[in-house]
Motif scaffolding. Structure first.
Motif, PDB file in Angstrom:
ATOM      1  N   GLN A   1     -22.425   0.739  76.638  1.00 40.90           N
ATOM      2  CA  GLN A   1     -21.474   0.049  77.516  1.00 40.90           C
ATOM      3  C   GLN A   1     -20.331  -0.445  76.649  1.00 40.90           C
ATOM      4  N   THR A   2     -19.119  -0.096  77.039  1.00 43.21           N
ATOM      5  CA  THR A   2     -17.969  -0.493  76.239  1.00 43.21           C
ATOM      6  C   THR A   2     -17.594  -1.931  76.566  1.00 43.21           C
ATOM      7  N   ARG A   3     -17.533  -2.735  75.526  1.00 40.82           N
ATOM      8  CA  ARG A   3     -17.168  -4.144  75.704  1.00 40.82           C
ATOM      9  C   ARG A   3     -16.141  -4.475  74.633  1.00 40.82           C
ATOM     10  N   ALA A   4     -14.926  -4.680  75.052  1.00 44.99           N
ATOM     11  CA  ALA A   4     -13.820  -4.868  74.098  1.00 44.99           C
ATOM     12  C   ALA A   4     -13.742  -3.620  73.235  1.00 44.99           C
ATOM     13  N   GLN A   5     -13.756  -3.791  71.941  1.00 46.38           N
ATOM     14  CA  GLN A   5     -13.721  -2.614  71.070  1.00 46.38           C
ATOM     15  C   GLN A   5     -15.129  -2.217  70.632  1.00 46.38           C
ATOM     16  N   GLN A   6     -16.107  -2.913  71.137  1.00 47.61           N
ATOM     17  CA  GLN A   6     -17.462  -2.600  70.699  1.00 47.61           C
ATOM     18  C   GLN A   6     -18.185  -1.785  71.752  1.00 47.61           C
ATOM     19  N   ARG A   7     -19.220  -1.077  71.311  1.00 45.49           N
ATOM     20  CA  ARG A   7     -20.113  -0.367  72.223  1.00 45.49           C
ATOM     21  C   ARG A   7     -21.484  -1.019  72.131  1.00 45.49           C
ATOM     22  N   VAL A   8     -21.922  -1.505  73.237  1.00 44.66           N
ATOM     23  CA  VAL A   8     -23.236  -2.148  73.269  1.00 44.66           C
ATOM     24  C   VAL A   8     -24.264  -1.111  73.711  1.00 44.66           C
ATOM     25  N   TYR A   9     -25.240  -0.890  72.877  1.00 44.41           N
ATOM     26  CA  TYR A   9     -26.268   0.106  73.175  1.00 44.41           C
ATOM     27  C   TYR A   9     -27.532  -0.578  73.670  1.00 44.41           C
ATOM     28  N   ARG A  10     -28.161   0.088  74.624  1.00 43.18           N
ATOM     29  CA  ARG A  10     -29.440  -0.425  75.121  1.00 43.18           C
ATOM     30  C   ARG A  10     -30.354   0.739  75.447  1.00 43.18           C
ATOM     31  N   LEU A  11     -31.616   0.459  75.575  1.00 43.96           N
ATOM     32  CA  LEU A  11     -32.592   1.505  75.861  1.00 43.96           C
ATOM     33  C   LEU A  11     -32.540   1.901  77.327  1.00 43.96           C
ATOM     34  N   GLU A  12     -32.856   3.158  77.589  1.00 49.31           N
ATOM     35  CA  GLU A  12     -33.044   3.667  78.941  1.00 49.31           C
ATOM     36  C   GLU A  12     -34.531   3.915  79.136  1.00 49.31           C
ATOM     37  N   PRO A  13     -35.075   3.489  80.242  1.00 48.46           N
ATOM     38  CA  PRO A  13     -36.538   3.605  80.389  1.00 48.46           C
ATOM     39  C   PRO A  13     -37.025   5.030  80.658  1.00 48.46           C
ATOM     40  N   GLY A  14     -36.160   5.875  81.180  1.00 52.32           N
ATOM     41  CA  GLY A  14     -36.597   7.209  81.594  1.00 52.32           C
ATOM     42  C   GLY A  14     -37.438   7.961  80.585  1.00 52.32           C
ATOM     43  N   PRO A  15     -36.916   8.210  79.403  1.00 57.53           N
ATOM     44  CA  PRO A  15     -37.682   8.991  78.438  1.00 57.53           C
ATOM     45  C   PRO A  15     -39.023   8.371  78.092  1.00 57.53           C
ATOM     46  N   PHE A  16     -39.077   7.059  78.092  1.00 63.31           N
ATOM     47  CA  PHE A  16     -40.348   6.409  77.772  1.00 63.31           C
ATOM     48  C   PHE A  16     -41.362   6.637  78.883  1.00 63.31           C
ATOM     49  N   ARG A  17     -40.859   6.650  80.088  1.00 65.40           N
ATOM     50  CA  ARG A  17     -41.766   6.960  81.200  1.00 65.40           C
ATOM     51  C   ARG A  17     -42.250   8.395  81.111  1.00 65.40           C
ATOM     52  N   GLU A  18     -41.330   9.285  80.758  1.00 67.44           N
ATOM     53  CA  GLU A  18     -41.740  10.679  80.596  1.00 67.44           C
ATOM     54  C   GLU A  18     -42.806  10.813  79.525  1.00 67.44           C
ATOM     55  N   LEU A  19     -42.547  10.157  78.409  1.00 64.29           N
ATOM     56  CA  LEU A  19     -43.518  10.219  77.324  1.00 64.29           C
ATOM     57  C   LEU A  19     -44.852   9.657  77.763  1.00 64.29           C
ATOM     58  N   ASP A  20     -44.783   8.574  78.501  1.00 56.13           N
ATOM     59  CA  ASP A  20     -46.015   7.973  79.003  1.00 56.13           C
ATOM     60  C   ASP A  20     -46.736   8.940  79.938  1.00 56.13           C
ATOM     61  N   ALA A  21     -45.972   9.623  80.761  1.00 60.98           N
ATOM     62  CA  ALA A  21     -46.593  10.580  81.684  1.00 60.98           C
ATOM     63  C   ALA A  21     -47.198  11.754  80.917  1.00 60.98           C
ATOM     64  N   TRP A  22     -46.500  12.202  79.915  1.00 61.63           N
ATOM     65  CA  TRP A  22     -47.039  13.300  79.116  1.00 61.63           C
ATOM     66  C   TRP A  22     -48.333  12.876  78.421  1.00 61.63           C
ATOM     67  N   LEU A  23     -48.342  11.645  77.986  1.00 58.56           N
ATOM     68  CA  LEU A  23     -49.496  11.162  77.245  1.00 58.56           C
ATOM     69  C   LEU A  23     -50.695  10.914  78.151  1.00 58.56           C
ATOM     70  N   ALA A  24     -50.433  10.735  79.410  1.00 52.56           N
ATOM     71  CA  ALA A  24     -51.492  10.309  80.321  1.00 52.56           C
ATOM     72  C   ALA A  24     -52.735  11.203  80.259  1.00 52.56           C
ATOM     73  N   PRO A  25     -52.619  12.504  80.402  1.00 50.15           N
ATOM     74  CA  PRO A  25     -53.834  13.325  80.402  1.00 50.15           C
ATOM     75  C   PRO A  25     -54.626  13.214  79.105  1.00 50.15           C
ATOM     76  N   TYR A  26     -53.950  12.888  78.017  1.00 55.36           N
ATOM     77  CA  TYR A  26     -54.659  12.782  76.745  1.00 55.36           C
ATOM     78  C   TYR A  26     -55.473  11.501  76.654  1.00 55.36           C
ATOM     79  N   ARG A  27     -55.180  10.587  77.562  1.00 52.86           N
ATOM     80  CA  ARG A  27     -55.909   9.322  77.494  1.00 52.86           C
ATOM     81  C   ARG A  27     -57.380   9.501  77.788  1.00 52.86           C
ATOM     82  N   ARG A  28     -57.696  10.581  78.473  1.00 53.13           N
ATOM     83  CA  ARG A  28     -59.099  10.819  78.759  1.00 53.13           C
ATOM     84  C   ARG A  28     -59.894  10.933  77.465  1.00 53.13           C
ATOM     85  N   MET A  29     -59.205  11.308  76.404  1.00 55.19           N
ATOM     86  CA  MET A  29     -59.908  11.532  75.142  1.00 55.19           C
ATOM     87  C   MET A  29     -60.591  10.273  74.638  1.00 55.19           C
TER      88      MET A  29
END
Lengths: 115, 115
Positions: free
Chosen positions: A56-84
């Motif tokens: 997000q551009t704020r003045a001359q700076q760019r403020v970066y933040r995390l997006e949850p999407g990829p983490f949810r994807e990773l969590d979903a990918w990991l889910a079947p392995y949890r059975r282990m």
DNA sequence: CAGTTATATAACCGTCAAGGCATGCACGAG
DNA sequence: CTCGTGCATGCCTTGACGGTTATATAACTG
């Protein structure tokens, strides 16, 4: 899930871990990582294009933040392995039991296969 | 967690996904991947040294199977990030919401200043 | 023993990515 | 308008990595 490759890089994982609590500007991340600013910007670009962070551009700076999407994807990918380790281990359990009890018959003194 | 870097590689992720249900020999993996056998063996070596898989010698074959450790580590690493979508999910992610019945609600029209 | 099967390793090559420096660009301050 | 700040981009070098072919090792077979 190209985001995994983005997160796998050690420096980028430091960035992600740094952004976990609070959003940061590029300068703050440069400070935190002790790297050149262009290097950090390039990592941020990779993370951005992977959808891991947003800016997000704020003045001359760019403020970066995390997006949850990829983490949810990773969590979903990991889910079947949890059975282990959560569900009754079944076959794996037998495997570990065998390893603890004694080596397989017929194949002692096998070649170094590490682990 | 060097295992993440090991799993991030696309071919190795295919190997891991292939090993999720049943253990496999190298030849089976070669068959599944359509790659040269040395290439598969090298990937298996990386996965082995990362602790992601283990090998058991059976006759002239090596049977590879998954090791739960790295997946548990990954799960543990991912845990703090889960707050991003289990806790109040508000800002940027309603389109991915899985438990919301209707995908209505007004658009937030956030500025896409990346990509 | 010789020969075949199954896998690992070695040597090599092309590609790609991470890091550096220098520069360009946008914005706010004066 | 001009300058300084904050960040992105371009170019370059270097080192790591994925893939291949050829070869070594190990075990079963006859």
């Amino acid at each position: 899930m190209d985001a995994l490759a983005a997160i796998a890089e050690p420096t980028r994982r430091r960035i992600v871990d740094g952004l976990r609590l609070r959003e940061c500007t590029v300068s703050e991340l440069v400070d935190m990582l002790g790297m050149s600013q262009p290097a950090v910007s390039k990592h941020l670009r990779v993370l951005r294009e992977a959808g891991v962070v947003s800016a997000q551009t704020r003045a001359q700076q760019r403020v970066y933040r995390l997006e949850p999407g990829p983490f949810r994807e990773l969590d979903a990918w990991l889910a079947p392995y949890r059975r282990m380790w959560t569900h009754h281990l079944g076959e794996l359990e037998r495997h570990l039991d065998r390893k603890a009890a004694g080596p397989r018959l017929g194949n002692k003194a096998g070649p170094r296969l590490d682990n």
